[in-house]
Design an enzyme around this catalytic site. Structure first.
Site, PDB file in Angstrom:
ATOM      1  N   THR A  56       0.824  -1.213   0.000  1.00 20.86           N
ATOM      2  CA  THR A  56       0.000   0.000   0.000  1.00 20.86           C
ATOM      3  C   THR A  56       0.860   1.266   0.000  1.00 20.86           C
ATOM      4  OG1 THR A  56      -0.224  -0.127   2.414  1.00 20.86           O
ATOM      5  CG2 THR A  56      -1.991  -1.094   1.091  1.00 20.86           C
ATOM      6  N   GLN A  78       1.430 -13.330  -1.212  1.00 21.18           N
ATOM      7  CA  GLN A  78       0.104 -13.380  -1.814  1.00 21.18           C
ATOM      8  C   GLN A  78      -0.024 -12.316  -2.901  1.00 21.18           C
ATOM      9  OE1 GLN A  78      -1.610 -13.110   2.331  1.00 21.18           O
ATOM     10  NE2 GLN A  78      -3.145 -14.449   1.441  1.00 21.18           N
ATOM     11  N   ASP A 130       2.335  -8.379  -7.681  1.00 20.71           N
ATOM     12  CA  ASP A 130       2.908  -7.178  -8.293  1.00 20.71           C
ATOM     13  C   ASP A 130       4.385  -7.271  -8.642  1.00 20.71           C
ATOM     14  OD1 ASP A 130       4.192  -6.770  -5.735  1.00 20.71           O
ATOM     15  OD2 ASP A 130       2.387  -5.746  -5.022  1.00 20.71           O
ATOM     16  N   HIS A 140      -0.113 -16.619  -5.386  1.00 21.95           N
ATOM     17  CA  HIS A 140      -1.300 -16.325  -6.190  1.00 21.95           C
ATOM     18  C   HIS A 140      -0.965 -15.963  -7.630  1.00 21.95           C
ATOM     19  CE1 HIS A 140      -3.791 -15.357  -2.314  1.00 21.95           C
ATOM     20  NE2 HIS A 140      -3.591 -16.650  -2.508  1.00 21.95           N
ATOM     21  N   CYS A 151      -4.477 -23.423 -24.848  1.00 18.95           N
ATOM     22  CA  CYS A 151      -3.224 -24.115 -25.173  1.00 18.95           C
ATOM     23  C   CYS A 151      -2.136 -23.919 -24.130  1.00 18.95           C
ATOM     24  CB  CYS A 151      -2.717 -23.653 -26.539  1.00 18.95           C
ATOM     25  SG  CYS A 151      -2.194 -21.916 -26.591  1.00 18.95           S
ATOM     26  N   CYS A 158      -4.214 -20.089 -30.603  1.00 20.48           N
ATOM     27  CA  CYS A 158      -5.324 -21.035 -30.720  1.00 20.48           C
ATOM     28  C   CYS A 158      -6.696 -20.384 -30.631  1.00 20.48           C
ATOM     29  CB  CYS A 158      -5.201 -22.123 -29.653  1.00 20.48           C
ATOM     30  SG  CYS A 158      -5.636 -21.582 -27.982  1.00 20.48           S
ATOM     31  N   THR A 188      -1.052  -8.895   5.855  1.00 18.07           N
ATOM     32  CA  THR A 188      -2.049  -9.830   5.351  1.00 18.07           C
ATOM     33  C   THR A 188      -3.152 -10.002   6.383  1.00 18.07           C
ATOM     34  OG1 THR A 188      -2.472 -12.129   4.717  1.00 18.07           O
ATOM     35  CG2 THR A 188      -0.534 -11.739   6.092  1.00 18.07           C
ATOM     36  N   SER A 189      -4.387 -10.050   5.914  1.00 18.87           N
ATOM     37  CA  SER A 189      -5.530 -10.217   6.806  1.00 18.87           C
ATOM     38  C   SER A 189      -5.620 -11.626   7.360  1.00 18.87           C
ATOM     39  CB  SER A 189      -6.828  -9.881   6.057  1.00 18.87           C
ATOM     40  OG  SER A 189      -7.064 -10.836   5.029  1.00 18.87           O
TER      41      SER A 189
END
Length: 250
Positions: free
Chosen positions: A25, A100, A103, A120, A131, A156, A194-195
């Site tokens: 942030t 997580q 960026d 993630h 493909c 594809c 992180t929450s």
């Protein structure tokens, strides 16, 4: 080690750091569940990030790509929290980052890429659901900027998706398995920004504690794992993390 350092910071040689949106942030990237978070300000946008919706509806994909075309992460720079972790690695401590975030700011701050596990995925590549071809995201966003609302795979014709885990998708089993091994091997797990509300990643805290590690949580708001922590720190990440890493490297 400074005698004034807390016990959990003394004699530590193996550290795992679990980072979430809160560490970025200060780089201008909003978090998701905070007072000014993405889902707080626009809860309806959650639907755009649901895998089933993305695959089924070209209009949803168009909204998704428009959102990422001007995402603040493209202009973001690493902040003191990212740089503090990179400096801690340089001190010689065995450090792994389990993030997580999508960026790439840990790597840009100087953390060794192979020591950063992106739980993630990454926003810097796009994958074809047909493909499995992977393409740098910048190329696809250039097509969006040129007028393609829902760009398809040039090989594809399949659906293109940002290389991140959407709601309704399982995390890669090998990735989460590797993260669990790192958590078990650590003497200290720092959970930063992180929450700890998203499983199975949040349960890495329990994995580490049950294996004998100290858990230290650095987060503005309470988390479901605070009761397992050796210490909970509410100090802003941009000041807390440089202080903590300097202590650990001493």
């Amino acid at each position: 080690m400074d005698d004034t350092a807390p016990e959990w910071a003394r004699g530590i040689g193996r550290i795992a750091v679990l980072t979430g949106a809160g560490i970025s942030t200060d780089s201008g990237i909003p978090d998701y569940r905070g007072p000014d978070g993405v889902w707080t300000r626009a809860p309806e946008d959650v639907d755009v990030f649901r895998y089933a919706n993305f695959v089924a509806d070209p209009a949803v994909r168009a909204r998704f790509w428009r959102r990422y075309l001007h995402h603040p992460a493209w202009r973001a720079e690493p902040n003191p929290g990212h740089r503090a972790l990179a400096a801690l690695e340089c001190s010689g401590i065995a450090l792994r980052i389990l993030t997580q975030n999508i960026d790439g700011l840990h790597q840009r701050a100087g953390s060794t890429a192979r020591k950063v596990l992106e739980l993630h995925g990454s926003m810097h590549e796009v994958v074809c659901l047909g493909c499995s071809a992977r393409t740098p995201t910048a190329r696809i966003l250039d097509r969006v900027a040129a007028g393609e609302a829902d760009p398809s795979c040039p090989d594809c014709g399949g659906i293109l998706k940002l290389g991140v885990v959407l709601f309704g998708q399982y995390l890669d089993a090998d990735t989460i398995g590797q993260a669990e091994k790192i958590a078990k091997a650590s003497q200290l797990l720092l959970a930063v920004g992180t929450s700890l509300q998203v499983e199975p990643v949040a349960s890495l805290c329990r994995v580490a504690v049950e294996a004998g590690a100290h858990l230290v949580i650095v987060n503005r708001d309470p988390t479901p794992y605070d009761r397992l922590a050796t210490e909970v720190i509410r100090e802003p990440i941009g000041t807390a993390l440089p202080r903590i890493t300097a202590m650990l490297a001493a």
